[in-house]
Design a protein around this motif. Structure first.
Motif, PDB file in Angstrom:
ATOM      1  N   VAL A  11     -10.039  -2.340  -9.904  1.00 39.21           N
ATOM      2  CA  VAL A  11      -8.807  -2.876  -9.242  1.00 39.21           C
ATOM      3  C   VAL A  11      -7.635  -1.632  -9.664  1.00 39.21           C
ATOM      4  N   VAL A  12      -7.498  -1.083 -10.882  1.00 34.06           N
ATOM      5  CA  VAL A  12      -6.575  -0.146 -11.313  1.00 34.06           C
ATOM      6  C   VAL A  12      -6.598   0.957 -10.643  1.00 34.06           C
ATOM      7  N   ALA A  13      -8.277   1.461 -10.211  1.00 37.01           N
ATOM      8  CA  ALA A  13      -8.411   2.419  -9.420  1.00 37.01           C
ATOM      9  C   ALA A  13      -7.925   2.584  -8.105  1.00 37.01           C
ATOM     10  N   HIS A  14      -7.446   1.360  -7.477  1.00 39.80           N
ATOM     11  CA  HIS A  14      -6.748   1.313  -6.674  1.00 39.80           C
ATOM     12  C   HIS A  14      -5.236   1.242  -6.465  1.00 39.80           C
ATOM     13  N   LEU A  15      -4.698   1.360  -7.565  1.00 33.00           N
ATOM     14  CA  LEU A  15      -3.289   1.493  -7.646  1.00 33.00           C
ATOM     15  C   LEU A  15      -2.982   2.817  -8.281  1.00 33.00           C
ATOM     16  N   HIS A  16      -1.556   3.219  -7.865  1.00 34.32           N
ATOM     17  CA  HIS A  16      -1.132   4.573  -7.998  1.00 34.32           C
ATOM     18  C   HIS A  16       0.276   4.612  -8.332  1.00 34.32           C
ATOM     19  N   SER A  17       0.425   5.611  -8.802  1.00 33.61           N
ATOM     20  CA  SER A  17       2.350   5.851  -9.496  1.00 33.61           C
ATOM     21  C   SER A  17       2.921   5.649  -8.185  1.00 33.61           C
ATOM     22  N   GLY A  18       4.187   5.208  -8.593  1.00 32.65           N
ATOM     23  CA  GLY A  18       5.140   5.021  -7.384  1.00 32.65           C
ATOM     24  C   GLY A  18       5.142   3.922  -6.580  1.00 32.65           C
ATOM     25  N   MET A  19       4.094   3.017  -6.798  1.00 36.91           N
ATOM     26  CA  MET A  19       4.026   2.008  -5.822  1.00 36.91           C
ATOM     27  C   MET A  19       4.844   0.698  -6.385  1.00 36.91           C
ATOM     28  N   THR A  20       5.137  -0.259  -5.555  1.00 41.23           N
ATOM     29  CA  THR A  20       5.733  -1.761  -5.726  1.00 41.23           C
ATOM     30  C   THR A  20       4.650  -2.443  -6.088  1.00 41.23           C
ATOM     31  N   LEU A  21       4.595  -2.946  -7.369  1.00 42.55           N
ATOM     32  CA  LEU A  21       3.768  -3.890  -7.698  1.00 42.55           C
ATOM     33  C   LEU A  21       4.224  -5.455  -8.001  1.00 42.55           C
ATOM     34  N   GLY A  22       3.817  -6.615  -7.342  1.00 38.18           N
ATOM     35  CA  GLY A  22       4.114  -7.771  -7.599  1.00 38.18           C
ATOM     36  C   GLY A  22       3.082  -8.366  -8.887  1.00 38.18           C
ATOM     37  N   ILE A  23       3.560  -9.039  -9.740  1.00 41.20           N
ATOM     38  CA  ILE A  23       2.650  -9.832 -10.573  1.00 41.20           C
ATOM     39  C   ILE A  23       3.003 -11.237 -10.754  1.00 41.20           C
TER      40      ILE A  23
END
Length: 278
Positions: A11-23
């Motif tokens: 999952v984290v491999a699909h995330l990248h710096s600078g994105m907007t992330l909802g938790i």
């Protein structure tokens, strides 16, 4: 229909710096902490975090991963103010958009419905407009002529949520007393990743629970992770309550010491260390 099972690291491999992330989750309740811990093990940073904040925000703030936070509060519930968040905020570590809880929900609803904004009464007459000068108001076009806050959509690049059960297709089920707003987080995001206590067959989801507990629909889910105890140390009722002793340890331990003890290894190492110290 495809099998969407994956792992926290994938999952984290699909995330990248600078994105907007909802938790998802609420305060110190049903937070996707296994996914947050995996995120902390990565080099992803410069994030805009959108959250009804709890230790997810506190940890990411302490680790210096947040550029901007959008939240109505950040709390540990039984500990009213999240101490690691407070320390980061006091040193000006990130930008903050603090808004009313209802405004926050309406922002998620606007994004989920692909609208630029939704009108809401919350915020009118309060300092929320003063501390957020970018907010605008709109006037009703009808005879009432009422003024509303035009709450902008909280559009997310990705969302992370945790529920009690899920199937391999991405249907997510909550079994506790409150759905929170995890469905809105998923619907407001371009991609949504769901962790759960246990993956079960689709038919088992409604074997002993009402269909209304199927909070999250598969069409909005990108990946499903089986993560037992994956909300620890927050609660995931009825599977387990909040680990108050561990939460107190987190709140009173300097961040470098806490991170070294509990976050230096993988999820299995974290769970092992948490069991030893609880």
């Amino acid at each position: 229909m495809s099998d969407k099972t994956t792992t926290t690291d994938e999952v984290v491999a699909h995330l990248h710096s600078g994105m907007t992330l909802g938790i998802g989750g609420w305060g110190s309740r049903r937070k996707p902490m296994a996914l947050v811990r995996a995120l902390l093990r990565s080099d992803v940073t410069d994030l805009t975090i959108v959250s009804y904040g709890g230790p997810d925000v506190g940890m990411l703030a302490a680790a210096g991963r947040i550029r901007k936070l959008v939240a109505p509060f950040v709390t540990l519930d039984s500990i009213p103010l999240e101490p690691h968040y407070r320390a980061a905020r006091e040193r000006g570590a990130f930008e903050l958009m603090e808004i009313d809880e209802a405004m926050f929900m309406w922002g998620l609803r606007a994004a989920a419905n692909r609208l630029p904004f939704l009108p809401v009464r919350a915020g009118i007459g309060s300092d929320v407009m003063r501390v957020n000068p970018s907010l605008r108001t709109v006037t009703s076009p009808y005879d009432d002529g009422e003024t509303f806050v035009a709450m902008p959509a909280l559009r997310l690049d990705a969302a992370l949520v945790h529920v009690n059960r899920a199937d391999r297709l991405g249907n997510g089920q909550y079994l506790g007393p409150d759905p929170y707003f995890d469905d809105l987080f998923c619907e407001a995001a371009d991609s949504a990743y769901l962790s759960c206590e246990r993956i079960v067959d689709t038919a088992e989801l409604t074997k002993d629970a009402a269909p209304q507990t199927l909070l999250i629909k598969r069409h909005v889910v990108t990946g499903v992770v089986e993560a037992p105890n994956g909300a620890h140390f927050t609660s995931c009722a009825p599977d387990y309550g909040r680990d108050e002793a561990f939460q107190k340890r987190y709140a009173t331990t300097p961040w470098p010491e806490f991170a070294t003890r509990y976050l230096a290894g993988d999820e299995q190492a974290y769970q092992s260390a948490a069991r030893e110290d609880s």
